[in-house]
Scaffold this motif. Structure first.
Motif, PDB file in Angstrom:
ATOM      1  N   THR A 137       7.795  16.300 -24.989  1.00 36.34           N
ATOM      2  CA  THR A 137       8.754  16.680 -23.668  1.00 36.34           C
ATOM      3  C   THR A 137       7.635  17.376 -23.009  1.00 36.34           C
ATOM      4  N   GLN A 138       6.967  18.347 -24.131  1.00 34.43           N
ATOM      5  CA  GLN A 138       6.041  19.022 -22.390  1.00 34.43           C
ATOM      6  C   GLN A 138       5.475  18.375 -21.527  1.00 34.43           C
ATOM      7  N   ALA A 139       4.419  17.524 -22.182  1.00 29.93           N
ATOM      8  CA  ALA A 139       2.886  16.731 -21.520  1.00 29.93           C
ATOM      9  C   ALA A 139       4.572  15.766 -20.460  1.00 29.93           C
ATOM     10  N   ASN A 140       5.991  15.219 -21.199  1.00 30.36           N
ATOM     11  CA  ASN A 140       5.895  14.967 -19.720  1.00 30.36           C
ATOM     12  C   ASN A 140       6.756  15.615 -18.608  1.00 30.36           C
ATOM     13  N   TYR A 141       7.225  16.385 -19.062  1.00 29.53           N
ATOM     14  CA  TYR A 141       7.582  17.669 -17.958  1.00 29.53           C
ATOM     15  C   TYR A 141       6.282  18.171 -16.982  1.00 29.53           C
ATOM     16  N   PHE A 142       5.542  18.165 -17.708  1.00 29.01           N
ATOM     17  CA  PHE A 142       4.563  18.112 -16.976  1.00 29.01           C
ATOM     18  C   PHE A 142       3.618  16.794 -15.445  1.00 29.01           C
ATOM     19  N   VAL A 143       3.727  15.700 -16.719  1.00 24.81           N
ATOM     20  CA  VAL A 143       3.842  14.716 -15.870  1.00 24.81           C
ATOM     21  C   VAL A 143       3.969  14.017 -14.625  1.00 24.81           C
ATOM     22  N   ASP A 144       5.629  14.723 -14.729  1.00 23.98           N
ATOM     23  CA  ASP A 144       6.207  14.454 -13.430  1.00 23.98           C
ATOM     24  C   ASP A 144       6.740  15.619 -12.870  1.00 23.98           C
ATOM     25  N   SER A 181      -0.155  18.580 -35.517  1.00 22.14           N
ATOM     26  CA  SER A 181       0.472  17.681 -35.229  1.00 22.14           C
ATOM     27  C   SER A 181       1.185  18.378 -33.701  1.00 22.14           C
ATOM     28  N   TRP A 182       2.029  19.079 -32.793  1.00 23.45           N
ATOM     29  CA  TRP A 182       2.161  19.736 -31.906  1.00 23.45           C
ATOM     30  C   TRP A 182       1.449  18.991 -30.855  1.00 23.45           C
ATOM     31  N   ILE A 183      -0.155  19.515 -31.221  1.00 23.05           N
ATOM     32  CA  ILE A 183      -1.191  19.237 -29.657  1.00 23.05           C
ATOM     33  C   ILE A 183      -1.647  17.572 -29.591  1.00 23.05           C
ATOM     34  N   ALA A 184      -1.216  17.206 -31.298  1.00 26.12           N
ATOM     35  CA  ALA A 184      -1.871  15.531 -30.860  1.00 26.12           C
ATOM     36  C   ALA A 184      -0.066  14.988 -29.906  1.00 26.12           C
ATOM     37  N   ASP A 185       1.141  14.978 -30.489  1.00 23.01           N
ATOM     38  CA  ASP A 185       2.235  14.584 -29.624  1.00 23.01           C
ATOM     39  C   ASP A 185       2.496  14.723 -28.556  1.00 23.01           C
ATOM     40  N   PHE A 186       1.273  16.374 -27.849  1.00 26.13           N
ATOM     41  CA  PHE A 186       1.603  15.840 -26.260  1.00 26.13           C
ATOM     42  C   PHE A 186       0.727  15.483 -25.637  1.00 26.13           C
TER      43      PHE A 186
END
Length: 273
Positions: A137-144, A181-186
């Protein structure tokens, strides 16, 4: 009629009043002290916990192999004098774009575009809050919101700023395995969105404490190490060298200054992937 013994009521009332005052004092003092120490949500920036946890131990030693000066900024710096930084020898810059999924840097356009316009190679970073939403969710927010990438030779891959939690428990309430796991998800989501492996910004002591010194990201994700000292010291597990080094929070013009581990052509190479 009931008989009241002299002094039987006032002592009880006085005792109750004192107890209430003590309870109120014990509740209010720590809360107000804590509120003074915890920054406002959204105000975190690269290295916010470095001085408090790792301290400062001098300036980079002279005679290092070729290094290229850089800077990182956030909303904390406001409008940045990019021409002054360029003239001082700063050739690359990272700007905070986002934090969690609740904050975007109001100065992002001036900082991100301003560095590019004076000739710098620029990138964006995300301050992670693993206790608020998932890595994806945070990676998508960052890219957006500014964290994307384009192969123009002047845009660096996005950076995941993962360090001490300025708002609470250092490891955001996660076990070491849950943090990995959280970092890998990002990282997986960022790569799926942009085609690039994100840079990881962290400090060795935090990484050791909160990931168990996990070494599994070193083969793909460049390391940006935070260490305010004459040398970078021990690196997190798996990384044989650093790509970038944040060496001070008190540099000229704006606070956080960095060294890229190589000449300018290597900065360009990272931009190009």
């Amino acid at each position: 009629m009931p008989v009241h013994r002299p002094g039987s009521i006032l002592p009880r009332a006085a005792t109750a009043a004192v107890a209430l005052l003590l309870a109120a004092f014990s509740l209010t003092v720590p809360v107000s002290a804590q509120a003074a120490d915890v920054p406002a949500r959204g105000s975190a920036r690269m290295g916010i916990g470095v001085l408090g946890h790792d301290g400062a131990h001098g300036s980079p030693a002279p005679g290092l192999a070729t290094q290229t000066e850089g800077v990182d900024v956030s909303g904390y710096q406001g409008n940045v004098a990019w021409s002054t930084l360029w003239s001082s020898g700063v050739k690359w810059a990272y700007t905070k774009a986002t934090e969690g999924t609740y904050y975007t840097n109001p100065y992002f356009a001036q900082q991100y575009n301003g560095s590019y316009n004076v000739g710098m190679i620029r990138g964006a970073y995300h301050f992670a809050t693993p206790d608020t939403t998932s890595g994806a969710t945070q990676a998508n927010y960052f890219v957006d919101h500014g964290g994307g990438w384009s192969k123009d030779g002047r845009t660096l891959p996005g950076t995941l700023d993962i360090e001490w939690n300025p708002y609470g428990a250092a490891c955001y309430g996660k076990t070491t395995s849950a943090m990995v796991s959280w970092i890998a998800d990002f990282l997986n989501t960022y790569k799926a969105r942009t085609g690039r492996d994100a840079v990881i910004y962290t400090a060795t002591s935090w990484w050791t404490q909160c990931t168990g010194d996990y070494g599994g990201f070193a083969s793909a994700n460049p390391l940006w190490i935070a260490r305010y000292a004459s040398e970078v010291g021990t690196l997190p597990s798996g990384w044989p060298y650093y790509t970038m080094w944040q060496y001070t929070s008190s540099g000229p013009t704006v606070g956080d200054h960095d060294k890229f581990n190589g000449a300018l052509d290597r900065v360009v190479a990272l931009a190009n992937g």
